[in-house]
Design a protein around this motif. Structure first.
Motif, PDB file in Angstrom:
ATOM      1  N   LYS A   1     -14.959   7.901   3.244  1.00  0.00           N
ATOM      2  CA  LYS A   1     -15.003   9.134   2.461  1.00  0.00           C
ATOM      3  C   LYS A   1     -16.400   9.341   1.879  1.00  0.00           C
ATOM      4  O   LYS A   1     -16.941  10.446   1.928  1.00  0.00           O
ATOM      5  CB  LYS A   1     -13.962   9.099   1.341  1.00  0.00           C
ATOM      6  CG  LYS A   1     -13.957  10.351   0.504  1.00  0.00           C
ATOM      7  CD  LYS A   1     -12.916  10.285  -0.593  1.00  0.00           C
ATOM      8  CE  LYS A   1     -13.036  11.521  -1.480  1.00  0.00           C
ATOM      9  NZ  LYS A   1     -12.070  11.504  -2.565  1.00  0.00           N
TER      10      LYS A   1
ATOM     11  N   SER B   1     -10.219  15.666   4.295  1.00  0.00           N
ATOM     12  CA  SER B   1      -8.918  16.055   3.746  1.00  0.00           C
ATOM     13  C   SER B   1      -7.865  14.976   4.021  1.00  0.00           C
ATOM     14  O   SER B   1      -7.084  14.610   3.141  1.00  0.00           O
ATOM     15  CB  SER B   1      -8.484  17.393   4.338  1.00  0.00           C
ATOM     16  OG  SER B   1      -7.223  17.760   3.866  1.00  0.00           O
ATOM     17  N   ARG B   2      -7.847  14.441   5.242  1.00  0.00           N
ATOM     18  CA  ARG B   2      -6.904  13.369   5.599  1.00  0.00           C
ATOM     19  C   ARG B   2      -7.181  12.115   4.778  1.00  0.00           C
ATOM     20  O   ARG B   2      -6.263  11.448   4.320  1.00  0.00           O
ATOM     21  CB  ARG B   2      -6.978  13.050   7.090  1.00  0.00           C
ATOM     22  CG  ARG B   2      -6.244  14.035   7.971  1.00  0.00           C
ATOM     23  CD  ARG B   2      -6.126  13.542   9.410  1.00  0.00           C
ATOM     24  NE  ARG B   2      -7.393  13.120   9.983  1.00  0.00           N
ATOM     25  CZ  ARG B   2      -8.268  13.923  10.594  1.00  0.00           C
ATOM     26  NH1 ARG B   2      -8.004  15.203  10.698  1.00  0.00           N
ATOM     27  NH2 ARG B   2      -9.382  13.447  11.088  1.00  0.00           N
TER      28      ARG B   2
ATOM     29  N   ASP C   1      -8.560  11.946   1.797  1.00  0.00           N
ATOM     30  CA  ASP C   1      -8.090  12.173   0.431  1.00  0.00           C
ATOM     31  C   ASP C   1      -6.594  11.917   0.326  1.00  0.00           C
ATOM     32  O   ASP C   1      -6.127  11.249  -0.587  1.00  0.00           O
ATOM     33  CB  ASP C   1      -8.393  13.608  -0.021  1.00  0.00           C
ATOM     34  CG  ASP C   1      -9.826  13.801  -0.462  1.00  0.00           C
ATOM     35  OD1 ASP C   1     -10.491  12.804  -0.836  1.00  0.00           O
ATOM     36  OD2 ASP C   1     -10.293  14.959  -0.447  1.00  0.00           O
ATOM     37  N   HIS C   2      -5.857  12.459   1.281  1.00  0.00           N
ATOM     38  CA  HIS C   2      -4.403  12.259   1.285  1.00  0.00           C
ATOM     39  C   HIS C   2      -4.049  10.782   1.443  1.00  0.00           C
ATOM     40  O   HIS C   2      -3.242  10.241   0.696  1.00  0.00           O
ATOM     41  CB  HIS C   2      -3.751  13.081   2.400  1.00  0.00           C
ATOM     42  CG  HIS C   2      -2.288  12.835   2.511  1.00  0.00           C
ATOM     43  ND1 HIS C   2      -1.759  11.913   3.374  1.00  0.00           N
ATOM     44  CD2 HIS C   2      -1.248  13.362   1.834  1.00  0.00           C
ATOM     45  CE1 HIS C   2      -0.450  11.894   3.239  1.00  0.00           C
ATOM     46  NE2 HIS C   2      -0.110  12.760   2.312  1.00  0.00           N
ATOM     47  N   ASP C   3      -4.669  10.129   2.414  1.00  0.00           N
ATOM     48  CA  ASP C   3      -4.377   8.721   2.664  1.00  0.00           C
ATOM     49  C   ASP C   3      -4.696   7.854   1.454  1.00  0.00           C
ATOM     50  O   ASP C   3      -3.944   6.935   1.122  1.00  0.00           O
ATOM     51  CB  ASP C   3      -5.144   8.207   3.882  1.00  0.00           C
ATOM     52  CG  ASP C   3      -4.621   8.790   5.187  1.00  0.00           C
ATOM     53  OD1 ASP C   3      -3.571   9.480   5.173  1.00  0.00           O
ATOM     54  OD2 ASP C   3      -5.268   8.573   6.229  1.00  0.00           O
TER      55      ASP C   3
ATOM     56  N   GLN D   1      -4.675   8.836  -1.681  1.00  0.00           N
ATOM     57  CA  GLN D   1      -3.643   9.096  -2.691  1.00  0.00           C
ATOM     58  C   GLN D   1      -2.397   8.278  -2.397  1.00  0.00           C
ATOM     59  O   GLN D   1      -1.799   7.686  -3.298  1.00  0.00           O
ATOM     60  CB  GLN D   1      -3.282  10.578  -2.725  1.00  0.00           C
ATOM     61  CG  GLN D   1      -4.307  11.454  -3.379  1.00  0.00           C
ATOM     62  CD  GLN D   1      -3.863  12.912  -3.375  1.00  0.00           C
ATOM     63  OE1 GLN D   1      -2.706  13.234  -3.112  1.00  0.00           O
ATOM     64  NE2 GLN D   1      -4.790  13.801  -3.660  1.00  0.00           N
ATOM     65  N   VAL D   2      -2.006   8.251  -1.130  1.00  0.00           N
ATOM     66  CA  VAL D   2      -0.819   7.487  -0.736  1.00  0.00           C
ATOM     67  C   VAL D   2      -1.037   5.996  -1.002  1.00  0.00           C
ATOM     68  O   VAL D   2      -0.181   5.325  -1.582  1.00  0.00           O
ATOM     69  CB  VAL D   2      -0.465   7.725   0.748  1.00  0.00           C
ATOM     70  CG1 VAL D   2       0.608   6.760   1.224  1.00  0.00           C
ATOM     71  CG2 VAL D   2      -0.025   9.165   0.958  1.00  0.00           C
TER      72      VAL D   2
ATOM     73  N   ARG E   1       3.596   8.916   5.642  1.00  0.00           N
ATOM     74  CA  ARG E   1       2.784  10.122   5.484  1.00  0.00           C
ATOM     75  C   ARG E   1       3.413  11.097   4.495  1.00  0.00           C
ATOM     76  O   ARG E   1       3.399  12.309   4.670  1.00  0.00           O
ATOM     77  CB  ARG E   1       2.569  10.835   6.817  1.00  0.00           C
ATOM     78  CG  ARG E   1       1.757  10.030   7.776  1.00  0.00           C
ATOM     79  CD  ARG E   1       0.370   9.955   7.252  1.00  0.00           C
ATOM     80  NE  ARG E   1      -0.520   9.539   8.323  1.00  0.00           N
ATOM     81  CZ  ARG E   1      -1.651   8.953   8.100  1.00  0.00           C
ATOM     82  NH1 ARG E   1      -2.031   8.701   6.884  1.00  0.00           N
ATOM     83  NH2 ARG E   1      -2.433   8.612   9.088  1.00  0.00           N
ATOM     84  N   TYR E   2       4.018  10.547   3.462  1.00  0.00           N
ATOM     85  CA  TYR E   2       4.625  11.411   2.476  1.00  0.00           C
ATOM     86  C   TYR E   2       3.554  12.077   1.629  1.00  0.00           C
ATOM     87  O   TYR E   2       2.416  11.666   1.587  1.00  0.00           O
ATOM     88  CB  TYR E   2       5.604  10.647   1.589  1.00  0.00           C
ATOM     89  CG  TYR E   2       4.974   9.558   0.740  1.00  0.00           C
ATOM     90  CD1 TYR E   2       4.464   9.839  -0.513  1.00  0.00           C
ATOM     91  CD2 TYR E   2       4.903   8.244   1.206  1.00  0.00           C
ATOM     92  CE1 TYR E   2       3.904   8.853  -1.292  1.00  0.00           C
ATOM     93  CE2 TYR E   2       4.350   7.252   0.429  1.00  0.00           C
ATOM     94  CZ  TYR E   2       3.846   7.560  -0.822  1.00  0.00           C
ATOM     95  OH  TYR E   2       3.283   6.584  -1.582  1.00  0.00           O
ATOM     96  N   THR E   3       3.953  13.135   0.945  1.00  0.00           N
ATOM     97  CA  THR E   3       3.056  13.833   0.043  1.00  0.00           C
ATOM     98  C   THR E   3       3.315  13.323  -1.365  1.00  0.00           C
ATOM     99  O   THR E   3       4.470  13.255  -1.792  1.00  0.00           O
ATOM    100  CB  THR E   3       3.303  15.354   0.085  1.00  0.00           C
ATOM    101  OG1 THR E   3       3.093  15.783   1.439  1.00  0.00           O
ATOM    102  CG2 THR E   3       2.391  16.100  -0.840  1.00  0.00           C
TER     103      THR E   3
ATOM    104  N   GLU F   1       3.739  13.779  -4.938  1.00  0.00           N
ATOM    105  CA  GLU F   1       4.066  14.891  -5.836  1.00  0.00           C
ATOM    106  C   GLU F   1       4.185  14.335  -7.257  1.00  0.00           C
ATOM    107  O   GLU F   1       4.777  13.292  -7.464  1.00  0.00           O
ATOM    108  CB  GLU F   1       5.393  15.537  -5.436  1.00  0.00           C
ATOM    109  CG  GLU F   1       5.384  16.184  -4.068  1.00  0.00           C
ATOM    110  CD  GLU F   1       4.565  17.460  -4.029  1.00  0.00           C
ATOM    111  OE1 GLU F   1       4.350  18.080  -5.089  1.00  0.00           O
ATOM    112  OE2 GLU F   1       4.115  17.824  -2.939  1.00  0.00           O
TER     113      GLU F   1
END
Length: 80
Positions: free
Chosen positions: A16, A37-38, A40-42, A44-45, A68-70, A72
């Motif tokens: 990143k 973007s991927r 950042d998501h990864d 966070q997970v 690969r959940y979001t 929330e």
């Protein structure tokens, strides 16, 4: 488990950083932005899994990471 999860977090964080540096020089491509973007998501997970692990929950990178959940914040999140 914590070591491999932290290693994965460090690897993705480094990737990143490299992409952000590339974007700062205005040499980033659309693919770089999608990868960012991927990442950042990864991240966070992975950090969520790490928090769950520290709380005593049994987590598995092989199973939970690839869900690969979001992430929330839920109904009781600050500001909701």
């Amino acid at each position: 488990m914590a070591k491999s999860m932290m290693q994965r977090i460090q690897e993705l964080s480094k990737r990143k950083e490299d992409l952000v540096a590339r974007e700062a020089t205005h040499h980033a491509t659309d693919q770089d932005r999608e990868a960012l973007s991927r990442l950042d998501h990864d991240l966070q997970v992975l950090w969520d899994l790490r928090r769950r692990e520290l709380a005593g929950e049994e987590v598995s990178l092989d199973e939970d990471y690839f869900d690969r959940y979001t992430v929330e914040p839920g109904d009781d999140a600050p500001g909701s």
